[in-house]
Design an enzyme around this catalytic site. Structure first.
Site, PDB file in Angstrom:
ATOM      1  CB  SER A   1      -1.000   0.171   1.025  1.00  0.00           C
ATOM      2  OG  SER A   1      -0.194  -0.053   2.561  1.00  0.00           O
TER       3      SER A   1
ATOM      4  CG  HIS B   1      -3.868  -0.961  -2.292  1.00  0.00           C
ATOM      5  ND1 HIS B   1      -4.239   0.443  -2.162  1.00  0.00           N
ATOM      6  CD2 HIS B   1      -3.669  -1.125  -0.857  1.00  0.00           C
ATOM      7  CE1 HIS B   1      -4.334   0.858  -0.903  1.00  0.00           C
ATOM      8  NE2 HIS B   1      -3.812  -0.067  -0.237  1.00  0.00           N
TER       9      HIS B   1
ATOM     10  CE  LYS C   1      -7.600   1.002   0.955  1.00  0.00           C
ATOM     11  NZ  LYS C   1      -6.862   0.231   1.930  1.00  0.00           N
TER      12      LYS C   1
HETATM   13  C1  LIG Z   1      -6.890   0.157   3.376  1.00  0.00           C
HETATM   14  C2  LIG Z   1      -6.279  -1.215   3.908  1.00  0.00           C
HETATM   15  C3  LIG Z   1      -6.768  -2.039   4.604  1.00  0.00           C
HETATM   16  C4  LIG Z   1      -7.855  -1.636   5.486  1.00  0.00           C
HETATM   17  O1  LIG Z   1      -9.158  -1.375   5.029  1.00  0.00           O
HETATM   18  P1  LIG Z   1     -10.387  -0.490   5.350  1.00  0.00           P
HETATM   19  O2  LIG Z   1     -11.443  -0.816   4.614  1.00  0.00           O
HETATM   20  O3  LIG Z   1      -9.771   0.774   4.963  1.00  0.00           O
HETATM   21  O4  LIG Z   1     -10.145  -0.612   6.812  1.00  0.00           O
HETATM   22  C5  LIG Z   1      -6.393  -3.347   4.747  1.00  0.00           C
HETATM   23  N1  LIG Z   1      -5.094  -3.741   4.103  1.00  0.00           N
HETATM   24  C6  LIG Z   1      -4.562  -2.875   3.269  1.00  0.00           C
HETATM   25  C7  LIG Z   1      -3.550  -3.222   2.529  1.00  0.00           C
HETATM   26  C8  LIG Z   1      -5.087  -1.886   2.999  1.00  0.00           C
HETATM   27  O5  LIG Z   1      -4.723  -0.678   2.251  1.00  0.00           O
END
Ligand SMILES: *Cc1c(COP(=O)(O)O)cnc(C)c1O
Length: 400
Positions: free
Chosen positions: A189, A217, A248
């Site tokens: 990320s 991602h 995302k």
């Molecule tokens: C954003 C993210 C999460 C958490 O997800 P949310 O729905 O924002 O709580 C978990 N793992 C990774 C790699 C992320 O980028």
């Protein structure tokens, strides 16, 4: 002032001194490439809404339709009386999209990681993590009370050494064996690089470990059917536990696990963040279901192609402005600065010029590895990208 406030003020001043204090940024427009922030118009190069679905008309309509059909709140946890049609439909769509037997959704990705890891391993087991996994996975591993081992980022030799160590350690005195769970991300990320999924599968097969891959991602962007990096590396069916988020590229909110029916039945019985938490609003599930359908459709493919063509334009712009980018293959482009203060200065210069590209600092990344995390969106215009290139060029000299 109370003693609590006294103490916390001291701690906040300490963060100030270390240039690590964070403040909320107030946004006065919807989540889109052109944003209004603190009274200024900024081009947003910081969101994870890679395909621009957060404001897509079809998703907005689905959210309204979901509200009309199901109301606002779910009323209780899924296991009590909150298992509505919208949740079931979303999970059926996710399972079909990911080509797994079943799927289970959680309120957030964070809750997904906590509930899943803690239901799979406990104090007699071992969890092995990549050094750069997301905080939700680190917290999950700690909370599980399993023995924790960390390997250098994408360092398969060190992973193998840990697996060899685990093989010896897992035989307990009473002759029963604990489990070994390896967890990594498909697209990292904060660095934007990919995990070597094939090598990970080979190693976990060889040592009888379980593999969990967080596609937060990757979903929507990689693979023929846009399922993620696991699909792109032809490893669908070889990764037992596939995690993802709905907030995302899918543009909505929530997290999920896709896997076997047995895995999902186990999570329904043991994942505490699923059991002891009110079901997400059904309309949100309804919108997320529409997002899955959209990503699966031809429009999903054309948005994905548009995103990659924008990513290539931005990479060219950054590099020809004299900045170095690591060799990443994702819409996450980290401009490495190093020093926390310099990263903040660069971010604020860019903001003065009309761009929102935040500095990412400790504790999100290690100390001294501060960076600008630039993310690309399919709906960025060529003009916005060219303007960014000119601006990065003019700031370069001051940050040599
Ligand atoms: C954003 C993210 C999460 C958490 O997800 P949310 O729905 O924002 O709580 C978990 N793992 C990774 C790699 C992320 O980028």
């Amino acid at each position: 002032m109370s003693s609590l406030d006294d103490e916390l003020s001291r701690r906040l001043e300490d963060l100030d001194r270390q240039v690590l204090r964070r403040r909320l940024r107030n946004v006065e427009s919807p989540q889109q490439p052109q944003m209004r922030v603190g009274g200024h118009d900024l081009v947003n190069f910081s969101s994870n809404d890679y395909l621009g679905l957060a404001t897509h008309p079809r998703l907005k309509e689905a959210l309204i339709e979901g509200t009309t059909r199901f109301g606002v709140g779910a009323g209780a946890s899924r296991l009590i009386c909150g298992n509505l049609e919208a949740h079931r439909e979303l999970e059926d769509s996710l399972a079909r999209f990911k080509a797994t037997d079943a799927a289970l959704t959680f309120s957030t990705g964070y809750a997904t990681a906590l509930g899943t890891v803690c239901s799979l391993v406990s104090q007699d087991d071992i969890v092995i993590l990549d050094r750069l996994v997301h905080a939700s996975i680190i917290d999950a591993a700690r909370l599980s009370r399993a023995t924790l081992r960390v390997f250098g980022h994408n360092d398969m030799e060190q992973l193998e050494a840990h697996l060899q160590w685990a093989e010896k350690a897992r035989r307990k005195a009473d002759g029963t064996a604990g489990q070994v769970l390896v967890v990594t991300e498909s697209v990292f990320s904060m660095d934007g690089d990919l995990a070597p999924i094939r090598n990970l599968v080979e190693l976990k097969e060889c040592y009888g470990a379980w593999l969990m891959v967080d596609e937060a991602h990757g979903t929507g962007l990689f693979g023929t059917h846009r399922r993620g990096v696991v699909e792109a590396m032809e490893m669908t069916g070889m990764v037992e536990i596939q995690m993802g988020t709905l907030g995302k590229a899918l543009g909505v909110s929530g997290g999920y696990i896709a896997g076997s029916r047995v895995l999902i039945d186990w999570l329904i019985n043991r994942a505490r963040s699923f059991i002891f938490s009110t079901a997400p609003p059904p309309a949100v599930a309804w919108a997320a279901r529409e997002a899955v359908r959209l990503v699966e459709s031809e429009e999903g493919e054309s948005l994905r192609q548009q995103l990659w063509s924008r990513v290539n334009r931005v990479k060219e712009a950054v590099v020809s402005a004299g900045w170095t980018l690591p060799a990443v293959q994702s819409p996450i482009l980290p401009i490495l600065v190093g020093n926390e203060e310099a990263a903040l200065k660069l971010a604020s210069r860019l903001q003065d010029e009309g761009f929102l590209i935040p500095a990412i600092r400790y504790p999100t990344v290690p100390r001294g590895e501060a960076r600008l995390r630039l993310t690309v969106n399919a709906s960025h215009t060529i003009e916005q990208i060219e303007r960014l290139g000119r601006c990065l060029q003019s700031t370069r000299a001051d940050f040599a």
